[in-house]
Design an enzyme around this catalytic site. Structure first.
Site, PDB file in Angstrom:
ATOM      1  N   THR A  52       0.861  -1.172   0.000  1.00 17.50           N
ATOM      2  CA  THR A  52       0.000   0.000   0.000  1.00 17.50           C
ATOM      3  C   THR A  52       0.911   1.240   0.000  1.00 17.50           C
ATOM      4  O   THR A  52       2.127   1.138   0.143  1.00 17.50           O
ATOM      5  CB  THR A  52      -0.916   0.038   1.237  1.00 17.50           C
ATOM      6  OG1 THR A  52      -0.110  -0.107   2.402  1.00 17.50           O
ATOM      7  CG2 THR A  52      -1.950  -1.062   1.181  1.00 17.50           C
TER       8      THR A  52
ATOM      9  N   LYS B 229       0.571   3.928   4.461  1.00 18.51           N
ATOM     10  CA  LYS B 229       0.960   3.623   5.859  1.00 18.51           C
ATOM     11  C   LYS B 229       2.264   4.364   6.145  1.00 18.51           C
ATOM     12  O   LYS B 229       2.270   5.589   6.124  1.00 18.51           O
ATOM     13  CB  LYS B 229       1.050   2.106   6.035  1.00 18.51           C
ATOM     14  CG  LYS B 229      -0.301   1.403   5.760  1.00 18.51           C
ATOM     15  CD  LYS B 229      -0.253  -0.073   6.036  1.00 18.51           C
ATOM     16  CE  LYS B 229      -1.616  -0.719   5.898  1.00 18.51           C
ATOM     17  NZ  LYS B 229      -1.885  -1.237   4.537  1.00 18.51           N
TER      18      LYS B 229
HETATM   19  N1  DSN Z   1      -6.196  -2.616   7.387  1.00 13.26           N
HETATM   20  C1  DSN Z   1      -4.764  -2.643   7.250  1.00 13.26           C
HETATM   21  C2  DSN Z   1      -4.094  -2.583   8.547  1.00 13.26           C
HETATM   22  O1  DSN Z   1      -4.626  -1.951   9.433  1.00 13.26           O
HETATM   23  O2  DSN Z   1      -3.029  -3.147   8.719  1.00 13.26           O
HETATM   24  C3  DSN Z   1      -4.299  -3.752   6.447  1.00 13.26           C
HETATM   25  O3  DSN Z   1      -5.054  -3.847   5.299  1.00 13.26           O
END
Ligand code: DSN
Length: 420
Positions: free
Chosen positions: A229, A232
């Site tokens: 992703t 993050k």
């Molecule tokens: N929802 C994400 C997380 O919190 O790690 C992973 O997809």
């Protein structure tokens, strides 16, 4: 020139949506955002994602589109591809997946046929639902076996991974997790995959920013296919990408389009291009170093509050905290901390005896607070605030008092892109 609609235009056109966004902005400003997978992206990324590129269809790839008028979105996608390849030193990149789940599905589609065997981290030990949960397409269409963490060390048991791999002969081994606080040994996992003629697929979603900044070993090399992703630790827009070696490039591209998706979201691809450039800057390396420093400071201080850290600590941005040692459940702690303005999520811990809807743990991360400029001193203050909430989990007056102190603390740390 940035083509975003000023917020007042939205308020004039739709006061209901504008008001809800306004309330969420208040929540993001006034609480301690400690969900390990969340972050605050930059104003530049927000501007790109809110741009007129959302108006354009561009099925296909740069120079090979199924629609006219794609010259300028081609430029944007080529920038994103070049930047992410340079950032991670990868031979190939596909920047079209809309989310991590979709990136993983496309990678499986490229590498496996329905019914094939794969191997991933046990979900209760930190694996992600796209790594073989029975009700997820990964678990319905593929036969996922699992490896786990060692009961004593609570670190990935690579000997067990190798043993299960020899037994089940998977086509794909997935390494990566949603709740694992330690470094991954991608080199060892790559050796195991090669020994059974499997492809190692690294899902680096949580740690992509740390890898980009050189603060975690890279999977590029050991893993021919890598999914991630972007929102993050990498701090980009809510989206994803896939990296691969040259041998898998065509299969990955075909699996994304037309295999699992139609039109790419060009406005989000623009946001990714901006984020990839930000992540290549020297300041981003400092940011990643501070994320880990903060996680370690928080880990030490939480242990001082009588909590147990799964695996004894962290190497990354993430802590998995055993609250069962204080006779509490993750569910109760998540709720009480929320009332106190501290946002975390309940999480199973390895070998948890409680259900996933209750759990014995919480997952905490430092990326968002580090973006706000907080440091180890603030982490120690926060650990004390958490300790006070846990001291009397049902005392709403105490939670309100902590919430007021949270308000005082966050007031000194503005959120990028979220105006007052
Ligand atoms: N929802 C994400 C997380 O919190 O790690 C992973 O997809």
């Amino acid at each position: 020139m940035v083509q975003t609609a000023p917020p007042d235009l939205l308020a004039a056109a739709d006061e209901d949506v504008a008001a809800a966004i306004g309330r969420e902005a208040g929540r993001q400003r006034e609480s301690l955002e400690m969900i390990a997978s969340e972050n605050y992206t930059s104003p530049a990324v927000l501007a790109a994602v809110g741009s007129i590129l959302t108006n354009k269809y561009a099925e296909g790839y740069p120079g090979r589109r199924y629609y006219g008028g794609c010259d300028f979105v081609d430029e944007v996608e080529e920038l994103a591809i070049a930047r992410v390849k340079a950032l991670f030193g990868a031979e190939h990149a596909n920047v079209q997946p809309h989310s991590g789940s979709q990136a993983n599905l496309a990678a499986y589609f490229a590498l496996m046929n329905p019914g094939d065997i794969a191997l991933g981290l046990e979900l209760n030990h930190g694996g992600h639902l796209t790594h073989g949960l029975k009700v997820n397409v990964s678990g319905k269409w593929f036969n996922f076996a699992s490896y786990g963490v060692d009961r004593e060390t609570e670190r990935i048991d690579y000997d067990a991974m190798a043993a299960v791999a020899r037994e089940v002969r998977p086509k794909v081994i997935v390494i990566g997790a949603t709740a694992y606080p330690r470094q991954y040994d991608f080199a060892r996992a790559g050796e195991i995959a090669r020994s059974v003629d499997a492809v190692l697929m690294a899902d680096m979603a949580h740690i992509a920013g740390l890898i980009a900044a050189g603060q975690h070993p890279t999977p590029v090399g050991p893993a021919p296919v890598i999914t991630s992703t972007t929102h993050k630790t990498l701090r980009g827009p809510r989206s994803a990408f896939i990296l691969s070696d040259a041998d898998h490039a065509r299969a990955i591209d075909r699996a994304v389009f037309p295999g699992t998706s139609g039109g790419p979201h060009m406005h989000v691809i623009a946001g990714k291009a901006v984020a990839f450039r930000e992540a290549a800057a020297p300041q981003f390396r400092d940011y990643a170093i501070r994320i880990i420093e903060n996680a370690r400071a928080l880990a030490d201080a939480l242990q001082g509050e009588g909590l147990r850290l799964v695996s004894g600590g962290t190497d990354t941005h993430l802590l998995l905290v055993d609250v069962g040692v204080r006779g509490l459940t993750g569910k109760a702690v998540e709720g009480a901390l929320d009332a106190a303005g501290i946002t975390v999520n309940k999480n199973t811990i390895p070998y948890d005896e409680r259900r996933p809807t209750v759990t014995s743990g919480i997952r905490i991360g430092t990326p968002a607070l580090t973006t706000r400029g907080m440091g180890p001193d603030e982490m120690r203050v926060i650990a004390r605030l958490i300790g006070r909430v846990l001291d009397d989990i049902d005392d709403e007056t105490a939670h309100a008092a902590v919430r007021a102190e949270v308000g005082d603390l966050v007031a000194g740390f503005p959120v990028p892109g979220v105006p007052d």
